[in-house]
Design an enzyme around this catalytic site. Structure first.
Site: not given
Length: 472
Positions: A116, A344
């Site tokens: 992440d 992201d």
């Protein structure tokens, strides 16, 4: 430092050198790594898709995951504006799309962590069992079975970088007063336990293994909330935070491996799901050199109120070469930390703030040369009948291009933003970022597929280049 030796003070001088060496090892462990790690160009970790998706794409699941994640990301931004401290993570763990094959402890224990770029903390699910034979290997990390496990002291510098449980106190009279952490996610899910140090065992560019000591991470004995206990977190044993903060995995390894990490995401609508890779360090492997030579770089933007995220600057957007009349202020970061664009890895679709989204949507609608479907699929705004020959269908869909700071041009192939959601039906994999007056635009992982993305924090830039990911 210059040391002057006197014959009568030779022993004292040697003692001083020993003290200096061990002090460096204690406070700067990167300087005391083995020569093997210093010779390593980069580390290579497998990135496995969280669940095998068959084609057509399971768009309802992706939208549900993205909605949860964006609420968490925006909640992080709001929390940082209010508290001016990174006390809320940017990750919504259930929506993380890729898992890292990670080995930690001595001897190494294998776990799967969510990769992440929108969070900083590295944490694993821990078990305090003494007789762990009844527990399945890989279900948790067993610190009692590791000879290299050590808790950070509550007065250590590392401990000052994490949030702590309410009313927790550090006992300065105790030699082993452990650092307790409590990490809260945007949906109020919580991971808590002991902020510790361990040895990570990773593959190198040569195929050998390297042992990296003193990696700080959360040994999580408690987890609560839907993101950490629900079905979307199934198969994961924790999270590998790759954000820009000092406790992220990328930051901790920065000085050892050139302050760079890269990934190349394969098309995960293929079944069975292919393996992608996360590369930590300066990847100079022979077959990657041409990619880096042709790589386009754009500067990273800074947002002091949201320091975890990787912001890039979009200047203009064009569709089939025609520039869209989008006010540049849409892409700017304002005084309250709102706006800007984040790259992201954990968000599937791409999201754009208004009025940029409406301008992009209208331009694509005008250019589409395939039959439109009157009703969108799964709340997507633009769907077309693409039952004709695949090559012909792609040729009749418009090309989207992002013109970025520093002159970089990101022009992904049509398949990265027009995806098949049903037999013969393609939809635009973008949505409006409904942030209620706050938030930012997001370039999601579908848009990134088939590109090598390099995050270079030392030079504060992001690079990208088209790549055949399975050849890396």
């Amino acid at each position: 430092m210059i040391l002057f030796f006197h014959p009568n003070g030779l022993c004292s001088s040697l003692l001083l050198l020993v003290i200096i060496f061990f002090s460096l090892c204690l406070f700067a462990p990167a300087k005391c790594q083995s020569s093997e790690s210093k010779r390593t160009n980069y580390l290579k970790l497998k990135l496995l898709h969280r669940r095998a998706l068959s084609s057509p794409f399971h768009i309802e699941e992706a939208i549900d995951d993205d909605s949860t994640r964006l609420l968490s990301l925006f909640a992080t931004l709001s929390a940082n504006i209010t508290l001016k401290a990174p006390v809320v993570s940017g990750a919504s763990l259930g929506s993380g799309q890729y898992l890292v094959d990670f080995r930690i402890g001595t001897p190494p224990q294998k776990l799967l962590l969510v990769a992440d770029t929108g969070s900083d903390l590295v944490w694993v699910r821990c078990s305090a069992c003494r007789d762990c034979s009844r527990h399945r290997a890989g279900s948790a990390f067993f610190p009692r079975h590791s000879t290299s496990f050590a808790a950070n002291h509550c007065y250590s510098r590392a401990c000052s970088l994490v949030a702590h449980p309410p009313h927790s106190r550090c006992n300065h009279t105790r030699l082993h007063s452990s650092c307790l952490y409590e990490y809260t996610y945007g949906d109020r899910s919580v991971s808590s336990g002991i902020f510790s140090r361990e040895t990570a065992t990773l593959n190198t560019s040569s195929g050998d293994l390297v042992h990296l000591r003193n990696i700080s991470y959360g040994c999580g004995f408690r987890a609560s909330g839907a993101s950490l206990t629900g079905p979307r977190f199934a198969g994961a044993n924790g999270v590998m935070g790759l954000g820009r903060g000092p406790i992220s995995f990328a930051s901790q390894l920065g000085s050892r491996f050139g302050n760079k990490f890269s990934y190349c995401l394969m098309d995960y609508t293929i079944s069975p799901s292919p393996t992608s890779f996360l590369l930590l360090g300066d990847a100079q492997q022979r077959n990657m050199a041409p990619l880096q030579k042709n790589m386009s770089f754009t500067p990273l933007r800074s947002n002091p109120l949201s320091p975890t995220f990787y912001y890039v600057g979009i200047r203009r957007v064009s569709v089939d070469g025609a520039l869209l009349p989008i006010d540049p202020s849409v892409w700017a970061i304002d005084d309250f930390g709102n706006g800007g664009t984040v790259v992201d890895s954990g968000t599937t679709l791409s999201f754009f703030l208004e009025p940029a989204y409406t301008q992009i949507l209208r331009a694509l609608e005008r250019k589409v040369k395939l039959p439109r479907l009157e009703r969108g699929v799964a709340s997507l705004d633009l769907c077309v009948n693409a039952s004709a020959d695949e090559g012909t269908a792609r040729a009749r869909l418009p090309r989207l291009t992002f013109h970025m700071d520093g002159g970089a041009v990101f022009s992904p192939p049509v398949r990265n933003y027009f995806i098949e959601v049903a037999p013969g039906v393609k939809c635009l994999a973008m949505r409006r970022a409904e942030a209620g007056g706050s938030g930012f635009s997001v370039i999601g992982n579908l848009m990134q597929q088939g590109f090598l993305f390099m995050f270079d924090t030392e030079r504060s830039r992001v690079g990208f280049s088209p790549a055949v990911c399975d050849a890396l």
